[in-house]
Write a protein that holds these residues in place. Sequence first.
Motif, PDB file in Angstrom:
ATOM      1  N   VAL A  71      -6.045   3.505  -7.780  1.00  5.84           N
ATOM      2  CA  VAL A  71      -6.196   4.694  -7.028  1.00  5.84           C
ATOM      3  C   VAL A  71      -7.510   4.337  -6.141  1.00  5.84           C
ATOM      4  O   VAL A  71      -8.368   3.849  -6.638  1.00  5.84           O
ATOM      5  CB  VAL A  71      -6.281   5.912  -7.817  1.00  5.84           C
ATOM      6  N   ARG A  80      -8.387   9.092  -9.778  1.00  3.24           N
ATOM      7  CA  ARG A  80      -8.076   9.163  -8.446  1.00  3.24           C
ATOM      8  C   ARG A  80      -9.122   8.354  -7.574  1.00  3.24           C
ATOM      9  O   ARG A  80     -10.000   8.261  -8.143  1.00  3.24           O
ATOM     10  CB  ARG A  80      -7.939  10.807  -7.937  1.00  3.24           C
ATOM     11  N   GLY A 110      -1.023  14.767 -11.526  1.00  6.98           N
ATOM     12  CA  GLY A 110      -2.185  15.264 -10.706  1.00  6.98           C
ATOM     13  C   GLY A 110      -1.629  16.333  -9.645  1.00  6.98           C
ATOM     14  O   GLY A 110      -0.490  16.769  -9.320  1.00  6.98           O
ATOM     15  N   HIS A 139      -1.369   2.100  -6.993  1.00 10.89           N
ATOM     16  CA  HIS A 139      -1.227   3.401  -7.336  1.00 10.89           C
ATOM     17  C   HIS A 139       0.188   3.279  -8.134  1.00 10.89           C
ATOM     18  O   HIS A 139       1.008   4.202  -8.024  1.00 10.89           O
ATOM     19  CB  HIS A 139      -1.173   4.270  -6.447  1.00 10.89           C
TER      20      HIS A 139
END
Length: 309
Positions: A249, A224, A68, A272
Amino acid sequence: MALLFKSDIDRPDAWIPALRHALPDMEVRDWPDRGDPADIAYALVWKPPHGYLKSLPNLKAILSIGAGIDHLTGDPELPRDKPLVRMVEPGLTAGMTEYVVMQSLFHHRRMLDYRDMQARKDWTELQPVAPWQRRIGVMGLGELGADAVERLVHLRFDVAGWSRSRKNLPGVACFAGAADLPTFLKRTDILVCLLPLTEETEGILNAETFAQLPRGACLINVGRGEHLVEADLLAALDSGQLDSATLDVFRTEPLPADSPLWAHPRVVVTPHVASMTIPQTAAEAVARAIHTLERGGTPPGTVDLSRGY
Ligand code: NDP
Ligand code: OXD
């Protein structure tokens, strides 16, 4: 010419030797000993302080330690004229596929129910569902999503994928764009989010999306935290529209102690860790990217900032 490594979560004792091995002709500096900023040509970073990259006068490219890049695009002073290359490396891909397969199997085999039953000493056989009767839908068919769907197909699940541009992947029903989203959601029992965070994808896991899934569907969010509207998830779990969720996440990380997600009986929380960049394989990928950039080429993972990923 130097490569600077900066991360608060990745271990320099593993990374620095791996980078020096992969790039024997380049000086590799760890953040506290970054030396003269003018020497730094490449910055390999995870969440650098805002404004820092702009202060490097001879920077040639920014390399993200993660897949990311939202940790970089949030910097208002990001030097947008430099190439930005996100992490594409086999260790990260393999780790994500493991996690997606593991959590898909977990929900498919009703492990949350068996966990509750164990607590009650309840010896009941729940009715099995054949994998080809279980429809898994993966949002995002990029480096990570494409590998995950391939493995899910091998396990004989009924697999679909959704992306921005249409794909052609063996054994996968491929959907693309906003127009296809309702059809994709309607046929999805286990929804996996492997999208990048962009203006278009923020908040995509919301009440409207959940309402289009079959009742009792499961969610696996590994993209995310900002993809998910947490209040909408809690409402969908409470109403039974969603059966359960795996969340890796979160909007706020670490997940605050008072979050209702921690103790929710139908939610699996992991910190995460769905996948992590592996220094040895990643250092080789970084070396290949730098060599490609030095030759004037475009390495895999080069970000198109105009589309946000
Ligand atoms: P890629 O850029 O390779 O793939 C992104 C995919 O999302 C592409 O298929 C793209 O479509 C699709 N996409 C992007 N925008 C849209 C949209 N608006 N509508 C539909 N599809 C869209 O990324 P990766 O696969 O490498 O990584 C994906 C994300 O996974 C990362 O950005 C990161 O947020 C997350 N991640 C999480 C980790 C964890 O531990 N939890 C670890 C690593 C990554 P198209 O193919 O048409 O471009
Ligand atoms: C990544 C991540 O983007 O770990 O690689 O989230």
